[in-house]
Design an enzyme around this catalytic site. Structure first.
Site, mmCIF file in Angstrom:
data_model
loop_
_atom_site.group_PDB
_atom_site.id
_atom_site.type_symbol
_atom_site.label_atom_id
_atom_site.label_comp_id
_atom_site.label_asym_id
_atom_site.label_seq_id
_atom_site.Cartn_x
_atom_site.Cartn_y
_atom_site.Cartn_z
ATOM 1 N N PHE A 22 0.809 -1.215 0.000
ATOM 2 C CA PHE A 22 0.000 0.000 0.000
ATOM 3 C C PHE A 22 0.845 1.268 0.000
ATOM 4 O O PHE A 22 1.948 1.299 0.529
ATOM 5 C CB PHE A 22 -0.940 -0.002 1.216
ATOM 6 C CG PHE A 22 -1.789 -1.241 1.305
ATOM 7 C CD1 PHE A 22 -2.836 -1.450 0.418
ATOM 8 C CD2 PHE A 22 -1.527 -2.218 2.255
ATOM 9 C CE1 PHE A 22 -3.610 -2.593 0.478
ATOM 10 C CE2 PHE A 22 -2.286 -3.364 2.331
ATOM 11 C CZ PHE A 22 -3.338 -3.562 1.429
ATOM 12 N N ASP A 23 0.265 2.312 -0.614
ATOM 13 C CA ASP A 23 0.879 3.641 -0.606
ATOM 14 C C ASP A 23 0.183 4.579 0.369
ATOM 15 O O ASP A 23 0.780 5.541 0.851
ATOM 16 C CB ASP A 23 0.814 4.267 -2.004
ATOM 17 C CG ASP A 23 1.524 3.426 -3.048
ATOM 18 O OD1 ASP A 23 2.597 2.878 -2.726
ATOM 19 O OD2 ASP A 23 1.001 3.304 -4.169
ATOM 20 N N VAL A 24 -1.108 4.314 0.628
ATOM 21 C CA VAL A 24 -1.915 5.182 1.480
ATOM 22 C C VAL A 24 -2.614 4.350 2.544
ATOM 23 O O VAL A 24 -3.179 3.291 2.251
ATOM 24 C CB VAL A 24 -2.979 5.940 0.638
ATOM 25 C CG1 VAL A 24 -3.828 6.836 1.536
ATOM 26 C CG2 VAL A 24 -2.327 6.745 -0.464
ATOM 27 N N ARG A 56 1.613 7.527 2.754
ATOM 28 C CA ARG A 56 0.756 8.650 3.138
ATOM 29 C C ARG A 56 -0.239 8.158 4.191
ATOM 30 O O ARG A 56 -0.845 7.093 4.049
ATOM 31 C CB ARG A 56 0.002 9.190 1.933
ATOM 32 C CG ARG A 56 -1.152 10.114 2.290
ATOM 33 C CD ARG A 56 -1.705 10.848 1.090
ATOM 34 N NE ARG A 56 -1.131 12.184 1.018
ATOM 35 C CZ ARG A 56 -1.272 13.002 -0.014
ATOM 36 N NH1 ARG A 56 -1.919 12.601 -1.086
ATOM 37 N NH2 ARG A 56 -0.737 14.192 0.014
ATOM 38 N N ARG A 247 -4.121 0.621 -4.094
ATOM 39 C CA ARG A 247 -2.917 0.761 -3.262
ATOM 40 C C ARG A 247 -3.238 1.468 -1.939
ATOM 41 O O ARG A 247 -2.381 2.075 -1.310
ATOM 42 C CB ARG A 247 -1.841 1.545 -4.020
ATOM 43 C CG ARG A 247 -1.348 0.878 -5.289
ATOM 44 C CD ARG A 247 -0.341 -0.211 -5.007
ATOM 45 N NE ARG A 247 0.850 0.303 -4.328
ATOM 46 C CZ ARG A 247 1.823 -0.470 -3.836
ATOM 47 N NH1 ARG A 247 1.745 -1.792 -3.969
ATOM 48 N NH2 ARG A 247 2.870 0.064 -3.246
#
Length: 307
Positions: A22-24, A56, A247
């Site tokens: 994951f990015d967030v 994030r 993501r």
């Protein structure tokens, strides 16, 4: 039966694999980061670790009693660095919906608020006129004159086009009666969120959903809810942060709001924490409809990952 979630606590390799997907990370607050004013162990370090890995973090809360600046003060007071743009609450979501989606035309564009100052602050930010809320004139017992004035409309503001119900620590018969009369006269019925309980001081108290139940019973109408699991809220978050849903992971302590929010929104993953409302027996039960992809005992368990 849905596949049972993967248990991450104590498994550093699995935690690393989870984080890398994951990015967030969308994080609920009550029951995940804290209970009342008690910050759970390891929260600051966990958030620092996620940010150090380029993730994030967005704080997504259904608690409408606080505005985004109020939440920022709480986060910073508990030692969590943040900024207003990382915070997305149900009061803000409701204000955005009223001002930018409903676009009510004057003069029938005023909001009757059942709730606290967090809602008022966010409505002011969006230049939405309102009455009620923290007005001390409504924090009292109802009188025979009130019954008459509400019945004939003389105590009602003809410009009210919306009744917005949130968590109200001073809920009473007078506020509910006024809200009902406005809805009966055509006002749209909105709710910041429908959480039945509020985690506080290591136990539970009535949530915003419990505040709106009398109005639901009286009108036979369910409000449009602007907090989790409302997809209107997720659409707004996606638009603001330009995130890739595949993501993105939702982290929370309630199946019916947080986890359902992520599943209905087709996010890449959901993580349940056992530090708040949810118990694992709920998703292990036969016929369970809402099942997270992962779970941990508490959010601080993610510290086992190698940064």
């Amino acid at each position: 039966m849905a596949q049972l979630p993967k248990y991450l606590t104590g498994d550093a390799a699995a935690i690393n694999e989870f984080i890398d997907k994951f990015d967030v990370f969308l994080l609920d607050c009550d029951g995940v980061l804290w209970s009342g004013d008690h910050l759970f162990e390891g929260i600051v370090e966990t958030l620092e670790m996620l940010r150090s890995r380029g993730k994030r973090v967005v704080f997504v809360t259904n608690n409408s009693t606080k505005s985004r600046p109020d939440y920022l003060k709480k986060l910073e007071g508990l030692g969590i660095p943040s900024n207003v743009e990382e915070i997305f609450g149900s009061a803000y979501s409701a204000a955005i919906y009223i001002s930018r989606i409903m676009k009510l035309q004057a003069p029938k564009n005023k909001v009757f608020v059942i709730g606290e100052s967090g809602i008022e602050t966010e409505l002011r930010t969006e230049n939405v006129p309102f009455i009620g809320g923290t007005d001390p004139a409504l924090r009292r017992d109802i009188t025979p004159e009130d019954f008459k004035g509400l019945s004939d409309g003389s105590l009602l503001d003809p410009d009210v086009g919306v009744v917005l119900a949130g968590l109200d620590f001073h809920i009473n018969y007078l506020k509910l009666s006024a809200g009902y009369q406005y809805i009966q006269r055509g006002a749209k019925f909105l709710a910041t969120n429908l959480d039945s309980t509020l985690p506080m001081s290591n136990t539970f108290f009535p949530g915003a959903g419990s505040i709106s139940i009398p109005l639901i019973n009286m009108t036979g109408e369910k409000p449009i809810a602007l907090g989790k699991p409302s997809q209107a809220m997720l659409d707004a978050i996606e638009g603001k942060f330009q995130l890739d849903r595949a993501r993105t992971c939702m982290i929370g302590d309630r199946l019916d709001t947080d986890i359902q929010f992520g599943i209905q929104g087709k996010l890449g993953g959901t993580l349940a924490v056992l530090s708040g409302v949810v118990k694992k027996e709920q998703w292990e039960a036969e016929g369970a409809e809402v099942v997270p992809a992962y779970y941990v005992d508490k959010l601080g368990d993610l510290r086992a990952a190698k940064s």
